[in-house]
Design an enzyme around this catalytic site. Structure first.
Site, PDB file in Angstrom:
ATOM      1  N   CYS A   1      -7.643  25.087  33.969  1.00  0.00           N
ATOM      2  CA  CYS A   1      -7.858  25.494  35.357  1.00  0.00           C
ATOM      3  C   CYS A   1      -8.207  24.292  36.233  1.00  0.00           C
ATOM      4  O   CYS A   1      -7.686  24.145  37.342  1.00  0.00           O
ATOM      5  CB  CYS A   1      -8.966  26.543  35.423  1.00  0.00           C
ATOM      6  SG  CYS A   1      -9.314  27.122  37.083  1.00  0.00           S
TER       7      CYS A   1
ATOM      8  N   ASP B   1     -24.693  25.294  42.279  1.00  0.00           N
ATOM      9  CA  ASP B   1     -24.248  23.902  42.143  1.00  0.00           C
ATOM     10  C   ASP B   1     -23.332  23.482  43.291  1.00  0.00           C
ATOM     11  O   ASP B   1     -23.536  22.442  43.922  1.00  0.00           O
ATOM     12  CB  ASP B   1     -23.551  23.692  40.794  1.00  0.00           C
ATOM     13  CG  ASP B   1     -24.494  23.869  39.616  1.00  0.00           C
ATOM     14  OD1 ASP B   1     -25.697  23.600  39.789  1.00  0.00           O
ATOM     15  OD2 ASP B   1     -24.045  24.288  38.537  1.00  0.00           O
TER      16      ASP B   1
ATOM     17  N   GLY C   1     -18.994  20.937  42.531  1.00  0.00           N
ATOM     18  CA  GLY C   1     -20.382  20.958  42.041  1.00  0.00           C
ATOM     19  C   GLY C   1     -20.498  20.598  40.575  1.00  0.00           C
ATOM     20  O   GLY C   1     -21.484  20.968  39.931  1.00  0.00           O
TER      21      GLY C   1
ATOM     22  N   CYS D   1     -12.927  31.060  33.031  1.00  0.00           N
ATOM     23  CA  CYS D   1     -12.828  30.480  34.359  1.00  0.00           C
ATOM     24  C   CYS D   1     -12.182  31.449  35.350  1.00  0.00           C
ATOM     25  O   CYS D   1     -11.058  31.879  35.147  1.00  0.00           O
ATOM     26  CB  CYS D   1     -11.995  29.199  34.263  1.00  0.00           C
ATOM     27  SG  CYS D   1     -11.754  28.360  35.813  1.00  0.00           S
TER      28      CYS D   1
END
Length: 417
Positions: free
Chosen positions: A103, A18, A128, A224
């Site tokens: 995050c 992405d 992305g 994440c």
């Protein structure tokens, strides 16, 4: 594009398809693009592999293929302080945190934005994410970067022509859920090149432009920047075990033990040895360390139609004019990425928190998760769930007790002798 070459965009690269295609599309629009890889976690996984190193290599290869500069920035300390410490604290309080939302708020759309503007001299940042904003690209480049002090509410006249966060065209991939806490200032300086595209089309673009190495990667599904882990083992590296009991919600009998409330969330199957049928977590008492369980996946104890959030972060209007005017507003919400949007009514409290009443009870709401609000295609913002209303089961029990009380105690007639 005339003058586009002077427009400098710093694109966050993760090593995945992405962000790679996002950088490619920016390059094709004629912008000066710099790829930036953020290293936020530096501990090896259970197999002794640091996945961030492989991600960084893949991101660097993307920059080589696209012929753009590559930078690596380190936010290990910031990630630990702002995201991971928060994560552990929420688990200790018995909540179910969402590290991806936090995050994005503190790392990608705060530290990274500062770095892009002040260190790289970028005019805008890009990621992305499958999301859109109400700004055209050329409007993004006209924004001035001003860091504003945070008050309880933004001055309603301070932000004119507020930028809206809009769902991506591919509703299945839409990632506005994860962006629901980012600031208006960050949104004004952000381009989402994938906003109008589907995932399949993004993969097709990657294949056509020799980005085969990112196409072979599997989708990241873990925490994440930390990745996929043995969750229990991972958490127990940082949190002390706090054993307690599994207790049946129906008769208060102890039916098993656990290593800590933080290892379980609402709706999750409880790991109970020796029982034929599955039991599911419906409630937790952090003080007593009891986890209450019920004997079916759709037990009424799992369903609730009321919750209260902390102070809501509103993206464009703080708070929306309708909510200010009427103290109530109908909209939709979700508390998990990709779950269907559910209709609800928000009631505004004086401290900026809201009560959220659902049209129908919803399964496995959990404190610590974020309720993210939508009106049509617009993501309005989000608030962390702090309190839950009573479950359908609790309300049923209450009604049953009321009926018993109304009918009065059962009178036993003694036989005459």
């Amino acid at each position: 594009m005339l003058g586009a070459a002077r427009r400098h965009v710093a694109c966050a690269l993760s090593g995945g398809v992405d962000s790679a295609v996002a950088a490619l599309l920016l390059r094709r629009r004629g912008y000066q693009v710099t790829g930036v890889f953020m290293k936020n976690w530096d501990i090896v996984d259970e197999q002794g592999i640091c996945s961030a190193d492989k991600d960084c290599e893949d991101a660097y290869r993307v920059c080589q293929i696209l012929d753009i500069p590559f930078h690596q920035v380190f936010y290990v300390k910031e990630y630990w302080n702002e995201v991971f410490s928060y994560l552990l604290n929420e688990y200790e309080l018995g909540r179910t945190p969402n590290p991806d939302i936090i995050c994005n708020k503190y790392i990608k759309f705060n530290y990274f934005l500062d770095y892009a503007v002040n260190n790289l001299g970028a005019d805008a940042i890009a990621t992305g994410h499958y999301a859109r904003t109400s700004l055209e690209d050329n409007e993004v480049f006209q924004q001035k970067y001003i860091r504003r002090p945070e008050g309880l509410f933004r001055n309603r006249f301070e932000v004119r022509n507020a930028v809206k966060l809009l769902q991506g065209a591919d509703h299945f991939k839409d990632q506005t859920f994860f962006l629901s806490q980012i600031s208006q200032e960050a949104l004004r300086r952000t381009i989402f090149p994938l906003g109008e595209l589907t995932k399949d089309f993004v993969k097709k673009i990657a294949a056509e432009h020799h980005l085969h190495h990112v196409l072979q990667r599997k989708e990241s599904m873990g925490i994440c920047f930390i990745g996929e882990r043995n969750f229990e083992k991972f958490l127990l590296e940082y949190l002390e075990p706090r054993p307690g009991n599994f207790v049946s919600i129906e008769d208060n009998k102890v039916i098993g033990t656990h290593k800590g409330c933080f290892l379980y969330t609402y709706g999750q199957r409880a790991r109970l040895g020796g029982l034929k049928d599955p039991w599911f977590v419906v409630d937790k008492n952090i003080a007593s360390r009891d986890i209450f369980v019920a004997p079916s996946t759709d037990h009424p104890a799992l369903y609730r139609d009321l919750l209260r959030t902390n102070r809501v972060h509103w993206i464009a209007e703080e708070p929306p004019a309708e909510l200010i005017r009427d103290k109530m507003m109908e909209c939709h919400f979700r508390f998990q990425h990709q779950m269907a949007l559910e209709p609800c009514t928000l009631t505004l409290n004086q401290d900026g928190t809201v009560w959220l009443t659902m049209v129908k009870p919803i399964r496995a709401l959990a404190p610590g998760q974020f309720a993210v609000f939508y009106k049509g295609d617009e993501c309005l913002g989000s608030g962390k769930i702090l309190r839950l209303g009573p479950s359908v089961y609790t309300l049923q029990q209450g009604r049953n007790r009321e009926k018993t009380a109304e009918n009065g105690p059962e009178v036993k007639v003694e036989p005459t002798t």
